[in-house]
Design an enzyme around this catalytic site. Structure first.
Site, PDB file in Angstrom:
ATOM      1  CB  SER A  96      -5.644  -5.603  -1.912  1.00  0.00           C
ATOM      2  OG  SER A  96      -5.008  -5.612  -3.161  1.00  0.00           O
ATOM      3  N   GLY A  97      -5.183  -8.864  -2.695  1.00  0.00           N
ATOM      4  CA  GLY A  97      -4.221  -9.945  -2.788  1.00  0.00           C
ATOM      5  C   GLY A  97      -4.704 -11.252  -2.191  1.00  0.00           C
TER       6      GLY A  97
ATOM      7  CB  THR B 277      -9.172 -11.437  -9.512  1.00  0.00           C
ATOM      8  OG1 THR B 277      -9.322 -10.067  -9.120  1.00  0.00           O
ATOM      9  CG2 THR B 277      -9.283 -11.534 -11.028  1.00  0.00           C
TER      10      THR B 277
ATOM     11  CG  ASN C  21      -3.135  -8.624  -6.100  1.00  0.00           C
ATOM     12  OD1 ASN C  21      -2.458  -9.379  -6.795  1.00  0.00           O
ATOM     13  ND2 ASN C  21      -4.438  -8.710  -6.036  1.00  0.00           N
TER      14      ASN C  21
ATOM     15  CB  SER D 117      -4.838  -5.088  -7.166  1.00  0.00           C
ATOM     16  OG  SER D 117      -5.869  -4.578  -6.355  1.00  0.00           O
ATOM     17  CB  SER D 118     -10.137  -6.287  -9.222  1.00  0.00           C
ATOM     18  OG  SER D 118      -9.967  -7.541  -9.807  1.00  0.00           O
TER      19      SER D 118
ATOM     20  N   GLY E 120     -10.799  -5.021  -2.952  1.00  0.00           N
ATOM     21  CA  GLY E 120     -10.020  -5.405  -1.786  1.00  0.00           C
ATOM     22  C   GLY E 120      -9.786  -4.225  -0.861  1.00  0.00           C
TER      23      GLY E 120
ATOM     24  CD  GLU F 292      -4.599  -2.415  -2.177  1.00  0.00           C
ATOM     25  OE1 GLU F 292      -3.564  -1.747  -2.000  1.00  0.00           O
ATOM     26  OE2 GLU F 292      -4.854  -2.989  -3.247  1.00  0.00           O
TER      27      GLU F 292
END
Length: 464
Positions: free
Chosen positions: A79-80, A84, A140, A143-144, A390, A392
């Site tokens: 994530s981050g 995206t 993030n 974050s998606s 992501g 996490e």
């Protein structure tokens, strides 16, 4: 390898080739890497090979399309890490290449106006998906919180339609998110963009702010059930919220919804649904063995029932009673406060998930409408982009997050594992045009896991 990636990153070279994989390290700033001039350099065939870039992956894949092979790309990482943005840049190149007609043939292609409309719709649809599917997490600010598979259909090198398939929307984020995190972006866009007249229609007050709602306040449902209803999340969450990047403005989201076919009347019903979800979160349920709606929550209950178009008593009974099927008969029993709260949160999650699914259906209808009459299937090819969640680890992890992390574990076993996974999907490709947007920390973890996996396999072989 990590040392090389770190040195290149210090020189603002965020992309590095590792065999057929492209490693990207998020710079968290604008470096001017995606201008039309840069894109044009990767469309030129021959000459010096341009430096590693996401456009390079897209260009190689597009050339594969023109040579007769369907393609796919995988975007994965922590994530981050920039997944995206990477997916957005892939689509930017493919839309530009597909709009120019690819091989230059006119058979099966669309008129220039139709192509332009499709490209604009693709950009607008991304705004809708990010507004309703992305959120602020501890790692993030954008974050998606869902996975997606984007399938682009080309005929003789021209882009003719796009479809989006989503999965694993983190709907548990609606009623519950960790301290320091936020709900989906659209709630904050709505609260920050409506007029006083619209606020009265939706919330029964002239002004509405995230801190006024338990689901939207930064520490949201992490607050105790009886800690004070709408304002229970406290001022710290609201103050901290200002440090996050602002979500898309409501006007921008409205224009994007209009582009995918949601007119003014339908958009108003979308706002009503979102407001109803927020009002549900402010219904505080108390009591001993049988739940009751607290007196201070009656206004939220009445407003939620009005927005949803159901009688107040019906909505109240749905929370306060349980229906049990025994021996062919339905028996109503009182619900405990915990069970009633679970029913309330379940309704909020279901409403939001259905709304998200409806909007994805709208996107597919708007982006696929040009497919009719696009010619025969002789020159038809596809490009698929898988944008996975992501990795996490939260203090409290949902089933969705477990599945997300497990999927990432399987995808990040190394280049050989990726090639094995893709081989059935990409017919006729010697080297898959693969893409991995990942931070150096992710690769360090991945290398460690790969080494552990090999050691485990060796032990198993020795045991046998």
């Amino acid at each position: 390898m990590l040392n090389l990636i770190a040195r290149r990153y210090d020189q603002n070279a965020i992309y590095t080739w590792v065999s057929s994989l492209l490693v990207a390290v998020n710079p968290y700033c604008e470096l001017g890497l995606y201008t039309p001039e840069v894109l044009g350099r990767y469309q030129t065939v021959g000459g010096d090979r341009p430096p590693p870039h996401v456009f390079g992956v897209a260009a190689a894949a597009f050339r594969g399309l023109l040579s007769g092979s369907s393609q796919c790309a995988l975007v994965t990482g922590e994530s981050g890490a920039g997944k995206t943005e990477t997916c957005r840049r892939l689509l930017q190149y493919l839309a530009h290449g597909g709009g120019s007609g690819g091989s230059g043939g006119s058979g099966g292609g669309m008129a220039h106006a139709e192509v332009t409309k499709l490209h604009e719709g693709l950009a607008r649809s991304n705004c809708v998906l990010e507004a309703f599917g992305n959120a602020v997490t501890t790692m993030n600010d954008n974050s998606s919180r869902f996975g997606k598979f984007v399938l682009l259909r080309f005929v003789t090198g021209s882009l003719v339609s796009v479809s989006v398939r989503t999965y694993l929307l983190e709907k548990t984020r609606v009623p519950c998110h960790a301290p320091g995190e936020r709900n989906f972006h659209i709630f904050y866009s709505l609260l920050g963009g409506i007029s006083s007249h619209e606020a009265r229609e939706l919330f029964g007050r002239d002004r509405a702010a995230p801190i006024d709602f338990r689901y939207a306040a930064e520490e949201g449902a992490a607050a105790a059930e009886g800690a004070g209803g709408a304002g229970g999340a406290g001022g710290a969450g609201g103050a901290a919220a200002s440090s996050h990047a602002a979500p898309a403005a409501l006007d921008e989201v409205s224009m994007a919804l209009d582009a995918i076919g949601c007119g003014k009347h339908e958009r108003w019903h979308v706002w009503r649904c979102l407001a109803a979800v927020l009002q549900l979160g402010d219904i505080v349920l108390t009591g001993g063995d049988s739940a009751q709606v607290s007196p201070g929550s009656e206004a939220a209950l009445a407003q939620a029932s009005s927005l949803l178009g159901v009688p107040v008593d019906r909505l109240r009974d749905a929370f306060l009673t349980r229906c049990i099927h025994v021996a062919g008969e339905f028996i109503l029993t009182p619900a405990t406060p915990e069970a009633a709260a679970a029913s309330r949160d379940g309704l909020a999650k279901a409403l939001y998930a259905r709304l998200f699914t409806h909007l994805v259906s709208r996107i597919n209808s708007s982006l696929g409408r040009s497919a009719c009459g696009a010619g025969g299937k002789g020159g038809e090819r596809f490009f698929g982009i898988l944008d996975i969640f992501g990795f996490e680890i939260f203090g409290r992890n949902s089933l969705e997050q477990l599945l997300i992390n497990y999927t990432n574990e399987q995808l990040q076993v190394g280049p050989c594992g990726l090639r094995r996974a893709w081989r059935p999907c990409v017919a006729g490709m010697r080297e898959p045009a693969s893409l991995c947007a990942a931070s150096a920390a992710a690769h360090r973890t991945s290398a460690h896991r790969t080494s552990a996996h090999r050691t485990s396999a060796h032990r198993t072989s020795a045991h046998r």
